[in-house]
Design a protein around this motif. Structure first.
Motif, PDB file in Angstrom:
ATOM      1  N   SER A 186      29.815  37.819  36.143  1.00 40.50           N
ATOM      2  CA  SER A 186      30.172  37.816  37.556  1.00 40.50           C
ATOM      3  C   SER A 186      28.937  37.956  38.442  1.00 40.50           C
ATOM      4  O   SER A 186      28.823  37.289  39.477  1.00 40.50           O
ATOM      5  N   LEU A 187      28.021  38.821  38.055  1.00 38.88           N
ATOM      6  CA  LEU A 187      26.779  38.969  38.819  1.00 38.88           C
ATOM      7  C   LEU A 187      25.996  37.657  38.829  1.00 38.88           C
ATOM      8  O   LEU A 187      25.429  37.266  39.858  1.00 38.88           O
ATOM      9  N   LEU A 188      25.961  36.983  37.693  1.00 43.14           N
ATOM     10  CA  LEU A 188      25.295  35.681  37.623  1.00 43.14           C
ATOM     11  C   LEU A 188      25.997  34.666  38.531  1.00 43.14           C
ATOM     12  O   LEU A 188      25.351  33.839  39.182  1.00 43.14           O
ATOM     13  N   LEU A 203      32.820  37.835  42.714  1.00 42.00           N
ATOM     14  CA  LEU A 203      32.711  39.063  43.498  1.00 42.00           C
ATOM     15  C   LEU A 203      33.914  39.974  43.254  1.00 42.00           C
ATOM     16  O   LEU A 203      33.769  41.173  42.979  1.00 42.00           O
ATOM     17  N   GLY A 204      35.115  39.400  43.333  1.00 42.34           N
ATOM     18  CA  GLY A 204      36.317  40.193  43.083  1.00 42.34           C
ATOM     19  C   GLY A 204      36.414  40.636  41.640  1.00 42.34           C
ATOM     20  O   GLY A 204      36.772  41.791  41.351  1.00 42.34           O
ATOM     21  N   ILE A 215      46.113  38.802  43.500  1.00 41.96           N
ATOM     22  CA  ILE A 215      46.081  38.833  44.965  1.00 41.96           C
ATOM     23  C   ILE A 215      44.723  38.359  45.479  1.00 41.96           C
ATOM     24  O   ILE A 215      44.649  37.567  46.427  1.00 41.96           O
ATOM     25  N   TRP A 216      43.642  38.831  44.854  1.00 38.46           N
ATOM     26  CA  TRP A 216      42.302  38.403  45.267  1.00 38.46           C
ATOM     27  C   TRP A 216      42.158  36.886  45.116  1.00 38.46           C
ATOM     28  O   TRP A 216      41.615  36.200  45.996  1.00 38.46           O
ATOM     29  N   GLU A 220      37.009  44.265  37.195  1.00 37.90           N
ATOM     30  CA  GLU A 220      36.676  44.458  35.774  1.00 37.90           C
ATOM     31  C   GLU A 220      36.284  45.896  35.490  1.00 37.90           C
ATOM     32  O   GLU A 220      36.541  46.427  34.398  1.00 37.90           O
ATOM     33  N   GLY A 221      35.684  46.573  36.469  1.00 35.47           N
ATOM     34  CA  GLY A 221      35.275  47.952  36.295  1.00 35.47           C
ATOM     35  C   GLY A 221      36.436  48.898  36.082  1.00 35.47           C
ATOM     36  O   GLY A 221      36.252  50.025  35.586  1.00 35.47           O
TER      37      GLY A 221
END
Length: 252
Positions: free
Chosen positions: A233-235, A208-209, A176-177, A214-215
């Protein structure tokens, strides 16, 4: 869920492969209609896309196997068996974009224009491909109560009922994201003419999504206590922000 869609000449055709290949095919077809927004030659983009797809599959599998090598070291032939999953999207994207960069350099083409056009198709293919994880009963999150899962369609409830426990349908959250990001990227491609903004926005918005989704997952690739997908993802988000700052300063 039954991961086998049907059998052909005694060979099981897996839902995973159907969704992955369908996403790729639809993405390639879509780019034909998006090329006009960056004045990109579709035939040249198509050639580059085929090369990138080939190496993306190798990259996705290699990335996954590297972090899960303990599960393959005693049976190396299984490294080549991708029918039951085991493709890491980050590895695929790294390999695909590296291939595209080399291809455009050799052919003297505009890399940023091409990846701007390709970005919406890539995220759409990812949204479709995630449903292959559903049929493989993988890429789901941790346990949830029936009170939580009952708000989802019945077929999702059944698919996420694994060995007597309900799980977060994280594949659905990401799908969906990705569709939302697809819509944003299409709008940006039509309205924003600055090269690279669509491509780097794809990297940032997807990342970002993915960071938050992932968490919730239980099958993350790990290095010590770190979830690799969250680090990458942060990178990705940082790269997006830095590129937008660069573009703003360049205009000023």
């Amino acid at each position: 869920m039954n991961p086998v869609a049907f059998s052909l000449f005694g060979i099981d055709i897996m839902w995973y492969g159907i969704f992955i290949s369908s996403g790729m095919l639809i993405g390639i077809i879509l780019t034909k209609y998006l090329c006009k927004y960056r004045n990109v030659d579709y035939d040249k983009l198509f050639d580059g896309a085929l090369l990138s797809l080939f190496f993306s599959i190798i990259g996705a599998r290699a990335y996954y196997v590297i972090f899960e090598f303990q599960n393959y070291k005693d049976n190396l032939i299984e490294v080549f068996n991708i029918r039951n999953g085991g493709l890491a999207i980050h590895g695929g994207l790294i390999a695909a974009f590296a291939t595209a960069l080399i291809y455009t350099r050799i052919k003297k083409l505009d890399f940023l224009s091409m990846v701007d056009v390709a970005a919406p198709s890539i995220i759409l293919a990812q949204a479709i491909g995630r449903w292959g994880n559903f049929f493989n009963s993988e890429a789901h999150g941790g346990p949830v109560s029936y009170e939580f899962i009952k708000s989802f369609p019945e077929f999702i409830q059944k698919g996420m009922y694994i060995n007597g426990t309900y799980y977060h349908p994280t594949f659905l959250y990401e799908s969906i994201w990705n569709l939302i990001v697809f819509g944003i990227l299409i709008y940006m491609l039509k309205k924003i003419k600055t090269k690279g903004v669509v491509f780097f926005s794809y990297i940032g918005l997807y990342s970002l999504g993915r960071f938050f989704i992932e968490g919730l997952r239980t099958d993350s690739l790990m290095v010590g206590p770190l979830r690799i997908a969250q680090v990458v993802s942060l990178l990705g988000v940082a790269t997006w922000i830095l590129y937008l700052i660069y573009i703003r300063k360049k205009k000023e």
